[in-house]
Enzyme design. Structure first.
Site, PDB file in Angstrom:
ATOM      1  N   LYS A 122      55.706  23.855  53.131  1.00 36.86           N
ATOM      2  CA  LYS A 122      56.834  22.925  53.143  1.00 36.86           C
ATOM      3  C   LYS A 122      57.476  23.050  54.521  1.00 36.86           C
ATOM      4  O   LYS A 122      58.028  24.094  54.867  1.00 36.86           O
ATOM      5  CB  LYS A 122      57.836  23.274  52.044  1.00 36.86           C
ATOM      6  CG  LYS A 122      59.112  22.429  52.095  1.00 36.86           C
ATOM      7  CD  LYS A 122      60.156  22.903  51.093  1.00 36.86           C
ATOM      8  CE  LYS A 122      61.457  22.123  51.253  1.00 36.86           C
ATOM      9  NZ  LYS A 122      62.526  22.607  50.336  1.00 36.86           N
ATOM     10  N   THR A 142      66.700  26.207  48.140  1.00 40.76           N
ATOM     11  CA  THR A 142      67.915  26.051  48.942  1.00 40.76           C
ATOM     12  C   THR A 142      68.907  25.133  48.252  1.00 40.76           C
ATOM     13  O   THR A 142      70.100  25.454  48.129  1.00 40.76           O
ATOM     14  CB  THR A 142      67.559  25.473  50.326  1.00 40.76           C
ATOM     15  OG1 THR A 142      66.610  26.323  50.963  1.00 40.76           O
ATOM     16  CG2 THR A 142      68.794  25.351  51.196  1.00 40.76           C
ATOM     17  N   TYR A 171      57.319  28.152  53.011  1.00 35.22           N
ATOM     18  CA  TYR A 171      58.501  27.327  53.276  1.00 35.22           C
ATOM     19  C   TYR A 171      59.062  27.719  54.633  1.00 35.22           C
ATOM     20  O   TYR A 171      59.619  28.804  54.796  1.00 35.22           O
ATOM     21  CB  TYR A 171      59.514  27.537  52.147  1.00 35.22           C
ATOM     22  CG  TYR A 171      60.792  26.741  52.229  1.00 35.22           C
ATOM     23  CD1 TYR A 171      60.986  25.719  53.151  1.00 35.22           C
ATOM     24  CD2 TYR A 171      61.835  27.015  51.340  1.00 35.22           C
ATOM     25  CE1 TYR A 171      62.171  25.002  53.196  1.00 35.22           C
ATOM     26  CE2 TYR A 171      63.021  26.307  51.379  1.00 35.22           C
ATOM     27  CZ  TYR A 171      63.184  25.299  52.301  1.00 35.22           C
ATOM     28  OH  TYR A 171      64.363  24.597  52.340  1.00 35.22           O
ATOM     29  N   TYR A 205      67.492  36.412  58.014  1.00 35.27           N
ATOM     30  CA  TYR A 205      68.389  37.403  58.597  1.00 35.27           C
ATOM     31  C   TYR A 205      67.688  38.546  59.318  1.00 35.27           C
ATOM     32  O   TYR A 205      68.061  38.898  60.434  1.00 35.27           O
ATOM     33  CB  TYR A 205      69.366  37.984  57.554  1.00 35.27           C
ATOM     34  CG  TYR A 205      70.411  38.883  58.192  1.00 35.27           C
ATOM     35  CD1 TYR A 205      71.459  38.340  58.930  1.00 35.27           C
ATOM     36  CD2 TYR A 205      70.329  40.265  58.095  1.00 35.27           C
ATOM     37  CE1 TYR A 205      72.392  39.157  59.552  1.00 35.27           C
ATOM     38  CE2 TYR A 205      71.254  41.087  58.708  1.00 35.27           C
ATOM     39  CZ  TYR A 205      72.283  40.531  59.432  1.00 35.27           C
ATOM     40  OH  TYR A 205      73.194  41.346  60.052  1.00 35.27           O
ATOM     41  N   ARG A 260      67.725  27.625  58.864  1.00 33.12           N
ATOM     42  CA  ARG A 260      68.453  28.436  57.885  1.00 33.12           C
ATOM     43  C   ARG A 260      68.056  29.908  57.937  1.00 33.12           C
ATOM     44  O   ARG A 260      68.882  30.780  57.702  1.00 33.12           O
ATOM     45  CB  ARG A 260      68.225  27.901  56.467  1.00 33.12           C
ATOM     46  CG  ARG A 260      69.014  26.641  56.150  1.00 33.12           C
ATOM     47  CD  ARG A 260      68.823  26.239  54.705  1.00 33.12           C
ATOM     48  NE  ARG A 260      69.571  25.040  54.366  1.00 33.12           N
ATOM     49  CZ  ARG A 260      70.779  25.037  53.812  1.00 33.12           C
ATOM     50  NH1 ARG A 260      71.394  26.171  53.546  1.00 33.12           N
ATOM     51  NH2 ARG A 260      71.373  23.890  53.520  1.00 33.12           N
ATOM     52  N   ILE A 318      59.258  17.453  49.217  1.00 34.25           N
ATOM     53  CA  ILE A 318      60.205  18.150  48.348  1.00 34.25           C
ATOM     54  C   ILE A 318      61.566  17.627  48.769  1.00 34.25           C
ATOM     55  O   ILE A 318      62.072  17.956  49.837  1.00 34.25           O
ATOM     56  CB  ILE A 318      60.093  19.673  48.471  1.00 34.25           C
ATOM     57  CG1 ILE A 318      58.729  20.131  47.952  1.00 34.25           C
ATOM     58  CG2 ILE A 318      61.209  20.364  47.674  1.00 34.25           C
ATOM     59  CD1 ILE A 318      58.489  21.632  48.027  1.00 34.25           C
TER      60      ILE A 318
END
Length: 298
Positions: free
Chosen positions: A166, A47, A137, A111, A142, A207
């Site tokens: 993550k 990202t 992740y 999406y 997002r 991270i």
């Protein structure tokens, strides 16, 4: 496979641009700085690395640069290999493996809002396509979809090379619940604001976005916590509070790239639309925090 393979202090690398292209020299230089300041692994093309606006060729180039720069050091490369199309994610994972990455970080499909069964099959396909460690992740803010606790645990138990997750959901309760049900899992913090809470509740690494700018401090915080020296870890975490806050005053990676530019660590402050430079007000706030921290250039 040892599932404890890529943990510790890790940096979600920015991708510097110059004249509209990836600034490869600056990119390698930024990675060398991470190596010199105690970071355990670098994470290219996630990202923070603006992977969504990179071409596949640029994505692959960034992985190659990271692998080449880290060669001969103890620093590992956990390459971004996520997509909302499973076949693309598999292709990126295979490329990362074939070109020397130590593992991959794969964001949940965005999406198209898959079901939990779809997420399970997506990640199982990725894991079966390579024989290097895979880190899930979860960043629902997002992607628009959440990898449930049950799905994460099932993937961990069913896929030998999926070693952890993550977590960037901001949900500490979920993190604690994950480890309560599967204590062998490697839980990695994906948000600088909650690095300390996650590490002090059984997390095995971070991270970090902030470590682009302050790798030594993030490394120290992480390793103190992993050594169970929570007093020193919290002290550093408290020192980082203001800069962690300002580095998320706009969408990541806008503030961190601005800070890196102000510190003289990248030559050009460039983004790819729809990302753009910060507002004048936030630019000034970033400058002010840089002065308070006495970061290079101030």
């Amino acid at each position: 496979m040892d599932k404890n393979i890529i943990i510790g202090a890790m940096t979600a690398l920015i991708t510097p641009f110059k004249n509209g292209k990836v600034d490869e020299q600056s990119y390698a230089r930024l990675i060398k700085r991470q190596i010199e300041n105690g970071i355990d692994a670098v994470v290219p093309v996630g990202t923070t690395g603006e992977s969504a606006t990179l071409t596949h060729e640029e994505h692959r180039t960034c992985i190659e640069i990271a692998v080449e720069t880290c060669k001969g050091t103890k620093v590992k490369v956990l390459a971004g290999a996520g997509s909302n199309a499973t076949h693309e994610a598999v292709g990126l994972a295979k490329f990362a493996k074939e070109h020397g990455a130590d593992g991959i970080l794969s964001v949940a499909p965005y999406y198209n809002k898959p079901t939990q069964q779809g997420l399970y099959e997506h990640y199982k396909a990725i894991a079966q396509s390579v024989d290097i460690p895979v880190l899930l992740y979860n960043v629902p803010g997002r992607t628009g979809c959440e990898i449930s606790t049950d799905t994460i645990i099932k993937l961990f138990r069913d896929c030998e090379n999926i070693y952890g997750v993550k977590e960037a959901s901001g949900n500490i309760d979920k993190c604690v619940d994950l480890l309560a049900h599967e204590p062998r899992m490697m839980l990695i913090s994906g948000e600088d604001a909650i690095n300390y809470p996650i590490l002090s509740n059984g997390g095995k690494g971070v991270i970090s976005v902030t470590s682009n700018l302050l790798p030594d401090m993030i490394s120290a915080l992480t390793h103190f916590a992993l050594d169970e020296n929570y007093k020193e870890a919290k002290k550093i975490n408290d020192e980082l509070y203001n800069i962690n806050k300002i580095l998320f005053c706009e969408s990541n990676p806008i503030p961190i790239k601005t800070a890196m530019y102000l510190a003289g660590l990248i030559e050009s402050l460039e983004f790819r639309l729809p990302l753009c430079s910060p507002s004048k007000e936030n630019f000034a706030k970033i400058e002010e925090v840089m002065k308070k921290y006495k970061i290079k250039g101030f």
